[in-house]
Design an enzyme around this catalytic site. Structure first.
Site, PDB file in Angstrom:
ATOM      1  N   ASN A  61       0.780  -1.063   0.069  1.00  0.00           N
ATOM      2  CA  ASN A  61       0.106  -0.031   0.015  1.00  0.00           C
ATOM      3  C   ASN A  61       1.015   1.343   0.018  1.00  0.00           C
ATOM      4  O   ASN A  61       0.265   2.345   0.366  1.00  0.00           O
ATOM      5  CB  ASN A  61      -0.898   0.058   1.170  1.00  0.00           C
ATOM      6  CG  ASN A  61      -0.150  -0.116   2.542  1.00  0.00           C
ATOM      7  OD1 ASN A  61       1.035  -0.052   2.605  1.00  0.00           O
ATOM      8  ND2 ASN A  61      -0.897  -0.229   3.671  1.00  0.00           N
ATOM      9  N   HIS A  91       3.485   1.737   2.054  1.00  0.00           N
ATOM     10  CA  HIS A  91       4.119   2.176   3.173  1.00  0.00           C
ATOM     11  C   HIS A  91       5.351   2.300   3.465  1.00  0.00           C
ATOM     12  O   HIS A  91       6.219   1.307   2.747  1.00  0.00           O
ATOM     13  CB  HIS A  91       3.539   1.602   4.578  1.00  0.00           C
ATOM     14  CG  HIS A  91       3.575   0.064   4.632  1.00  0.00           C
ATOM     15  ND1 HIS A  91       2.767  -0.810   5.117  1.00  0.00           N
ATOM     16  CD2 HIS A  91       4.879  -0.212   4.813  1.00  0.00           C
ATOM     17  CE1 HIS A  91       3.313  -1.920   5.314  1.00  0.00           C
ATOM     18  NE2 HIS A  91       4.714  -1.676   5.216  1.00  0.00           N
TER      19      HIS A  91
END
Ligand code: GLP
Length: 263
Positions: free
Chosen positions: A136, A138
């Site tokens: 995602n 991160h």
């Protein structure tokens, strides 16, 4: 951003290790920022090999890890402290007292986060920060919506990250949902950043990091504002980049110039 696209994970590990080795040769008391996850493991293998062969010493090096699970003792097999000891620190000539991982077992995690920032500063800041990336986008445990100037703090993990990292925990074992992580601002302060990504599962995150907008929805996109960020990718992780061929061309030109200058 410098984007380096290489054929496979082995070349990526060697490329990343070479950057770290150059940093330590230039400054033996370098401060390294280190990462966990499966991606940097092969790079750590290269560093261990270089240390064994006598080509590289960690004698005066200090390290700060990006993140840790909140609620795990450093001795817990799934803690990032344990991971770092197993995959790097136990096999090189580093002074273990010069290795720091956020203390996941701190009685007061808020104070501990502030102290972590202060210790990085006291060492003069991070010279080179190694990063992986989550699916995602991160970096560390800075999940989407993380402040782009954030400092070390407690962060809640997304369900997606918990699911991705569940593979390291056995069935029924306590898996933390909270973490302590350097902030995006902390990472941005490091003098150089080297992000490694391999495999098709990272292609969307890499596309958003390099060619998407600068947004807290993809924390790694903050690296667009970093003065010296190198992304080292395999073909699968780079597959969705529209500028792929241009990045490869740019890198060939860079290498030619460095060769001409004898660097
Ligand atoms: C964890 C770590 C990150 C790491 C990510 C990707 O969430 N906190 O620092 O980059 O996993 O891990 P992997 O390299 O296993 O894909």
């Amino acid at each position: 951003m410098q984007i380096v696209i290489l054929a496979d994970a082995e070349l990526i590990a060697k490329y990343g290790a070479d950057l770290i080795q150059k940093q330590i040769s230039a400054k033996p008391c370098s401060v390294l920022g280190l990462a966990t996850g499966s991606t940097p493991v092969a790079l750590y293998g290269e560093l261990i090999e270089a240390n064994r062969s006598g080509a590289l010493s960690f004698h005066s090096v200090s390290t700060f890890n990006l993140d840790e699970y909140l609620g795990l003792e450093g001795s817990h097999p799934q803690s990032y402290r344990h991971f770092m000891n197993e995959h790097l620190f136990n096999h090189i000539d580093i002074d273990i007292h010069n290795t720091a991982v956020p203390p996941g077992n701190a009685v007061n995690p808020i104070d501990a986060c502030r102290d972590y920032e202060a210790s990085i500063e006291a060492k003069g800041g991070i010279d080179i920060q190694l990063l992986g990336i989550g699916r995602n986008g991160h970096i560390g445990f800075n999940e989407p919506s993380s402040g782009l100037s954030s400092r070390t703090r407690v962060k809640t993990l997304t369900q997606a990250t918990i699911a991705d990292n569940a593979r390291f925990f056995s069935e029924g074992e306590f898996q933390p949902h909270l973490s302590m992580t350097m902030g995006i601002g902390t990472i941005m302060d490091s003098r150089k950043v080297v992000l490694l990504a391999t495999g098709a599962s990272k292609a969307d995150a890499i596309k958003a990091t390099v060619e998407g907008p600068l947004t807290a929805s993809c924390p790694a996109s903050a690296l667009q504002m970093h003065r010296d960020a190198v992304l080292v990718l395999d073909e699968a992780a780079a597959a969705k980049l529209s500028g792929r061929e241009f990045y490869k061309h740019t890198e060939r030109e860079n290498q030619k110039l460095l060769a001409q200058l004898g660097i």
